[in-house]
Design a protein around this motif. Structure first.
Motif, PDB file in Angstrom:
ATOM      1  N   GLY A 253      -5.453  -3.219  12.060  1.00 53.91           N
ATOM      2  CA  GLY A 253      -5.290  -1.949  12.289  1.00 53.91           C
ATOM      3  C   GLY A 253      -6.185  -0.969  11.640  1.00 53.91           C
ATOM      4  O   GLY A 253      -7.292  -1.308  11.205  1.00 53.91           O
ATOM      5  N   GLU A 254      -5.823   0.445  11.606  1.00 49.62           N
ATOM      6  CA  GLU A 254      -6.541   1.319  10.830  1.00 49.62           C
ATOM      7  C   GLU A 254      -5.678   2.283  10.391  1.00 49.62           C
ATOM      8  O   GLU A 254      -4.615   2.633  10.849  1.00 49.62           O
ATOM      9  CB  GLU A 254      -7.700   1.866  11.738  1.00 49.62           C
ATOM     10  CG  GLU A 254      -6.952   2.632  13.399  1.00 49.62           C
ATOM     11  CD  GLU A 254      -8.164   2.849  14.160  1.00 49.62           C
ATOM     12  OE1 GLU A 254      -9.351   2.778  13.951  1.00 49.62           O
ATOM     13  OE2 GLU A 254      -7.838   3.414  15.297  1.00 49.62           O
ATOM     14  N   ALA A 255      -6.555   3.234   9.501  1.00 51.05           N
ATOM     15  CA  ALA A 255      -5.580   4.313   8.822  1.00 51.05           C
ATOM     16  C   ALA A 255      -6.765   5.550   8.668  1.00 51.05           C
ATOM     17  O   ALA A 255      -7.629   4.901   7.994  1.00 51.05           O
ATOM     18  CB  ALA A 255      -4.714   4.060   7.836  1.00 51.05           C
ATOM     19  N   ASP A 256      -6.318   6.694   8.406  1.00 51.45           N
ATOM     20  CA  ASP A 256      -7.170   7.578   7.965  1.00 51.45           C
ATOM     21  C   ASP A 256      -6.306   8.277   6.769  1.00 51.45           C
ATOM     22  O   ASP A 256      -5.171   8.637   6.894  1.00 51.45           O
ATOM     23  CB  ASP A 256      -7.411   8.818   8.816  1.00 51.45           C
ATOM     24  CG  ASP A 256      -8.223   8.340  10.015  1.00 51.45           C
ATOM     25  OD1 ASP A 256      -9.347   7.610   9.735  1.00 51.45           O
ATOM     26  OD2 ASP A 256      -8.003   8.721  11.164  1.00 51.45           O
ATOM     27  N   VAL A 257      -6.840   8.265   5.704  1.00 50.11           N
ATOM     28  CA  VAL A 257      -6.236   8.559   4.321  1.00 50.11           C
ATOM     29  C   VAL A 257      -7.173   9.800   3.719  1.00 50.11           C
ATOM     30  O   VAL A 257      -8.069   9.751   3.531  1.00 50.11           O
ATOM     31  CB  VAL A 257      -5.681   7.444   3.357  1.00 50.11           C
ATOM     32  CG1 VAL A 257      -4.949   6.858   4.280  1.00 50.11           C
ATOM     33  CG2 VAL A 257      -6.998   6.834   2.699  1.00 50.11           C
TER      34      VAL A 257
END
Length: 292
Positions: free
Chosen positions: A66-70
């Protein structure tokens, strides 16, 4: 700067790790280390998009799907499979977006036994990614053996961090075309210094001296690189630290002013109201303390 979201103190000793990592995760936890395999942050009732978390202990995370922006302190980061993250103590994290299939593995070493002075976010090659996962699983195997081998585990984690630092340096050397310009490097160095010192130092000459440039040159570079002034970044970091103290301590306003190196409480209150739109007292009244 008028965002008044609460800051959650996210220590692994004060949360149910099953709630953080999801019911399908594997968890090892003792007084020295916490290890999570196959964590699913999107399923966590504890982690929420847009929420601010203070991370008191250093952490090592490997994104496996998956992926995420933080946001990590002042940095905007994109995580995808193969991203490896090492955080410094007391770092601030904000989830901006997290895909439903996001998965990660990671560990937290407690009690100040692991010294981390540099936040690292590294996109690894398939070979390095697989190697780091094997190392993490080996740490799990050693940590779960009885009796607990504290020195061995600490040395293995330190070796992982050293390996990640080496991967980062090699990646920067092998991709000269993608290497940042001198201005971009200076801006990144500036933001690192701000994260470390903005709770005590809020003058342009201080940061210019640390970077061996003139205040005028630093101001020009930061403005070009970010579209914001030096003081925008300094004040943003200082307010972040002020909000942490207001949310997670019972310190009086004058005590917070002393910790943040303001001459007195009125000066701190004026600064805080200018940046957030409310006084420290009003901020505390409108944001309930949350210890998780």
């Amino acid at each position: 700067m008028a965002n008044t979201k609460n800051i959650i103190y996210f220590s692994v000793d004060s949360v149910d790790l099953r709630e953080v990592a999801g019911t399908e995760s594997r968890i090892f936890n003792n007084d020295d280390i916490s290890i999570i395999l196959n964590g699913s942050p999107s399923e966590s009732p504890f982690l929420h998009e847009g929420q601010l978390y203070q991370l008191p202990e250093p952490r090592l995370l490997i994104v496996t799907a998956g992926e995420a922006d933080v946001h990590l302190d002042l940095e905007q980061c994109h995580f995808a499979q193969g991203t490896v993250v090492v955080t410094t103590p007391d770092m601030m994290l904000e989830f901006k977006r997290c895909s439903s299939d996001a998965m990660l593995c990671g560990l937290v070493v407690k009690g100040g036994q692991l010294h981390i002075d540099e936040c690292m976010v590294v996109s690894t090659s398939p070979r390095d990614y697989a190697q780091l996962l094997r190392m993490l699983h080996l740490v799990w195997d050693i940590a779960s053996a009885m009796p607990f081998r504290r020195d061995t585990v600490n040395q293995m984690v330190a070796t992982m961090v050293s390996n990640i630092r080496h991967i980062k340096q090699e990646s920067e050397r092998q991709e000269p075309a993608a290497s940042p310009s001198r201005s971009q490097q200076l801006f990144q160095q500036f933001k690192t210094l701000v994260s470390r010192h903005a709770h005590r130092e809020r003058s342009i000459p201080f940061y210019a001296e640390q970077l061996c440039v003139t205040p005028h040159h630093l101001s020009a570079v930061v403005s070009r690189a970010s579209g914001h002034s030096v003081m925008y970044w300094v004040n943003r970091a200082a307010i972040l630290r002020a909000r942490v103290l207001l949310n997670t301590t019972d310190l009086m306003t004058y005590q917070i002013a002393e910790r943040l190196n303001f001459p007195n409480a009125p000066a701190f209150s004026h600064f805080f109201k200018r940046e957030t739109g409310m006084t420290p007292k009003k901020y505390r009244e409108e944001t309930n303390k949350r210890y998780v």
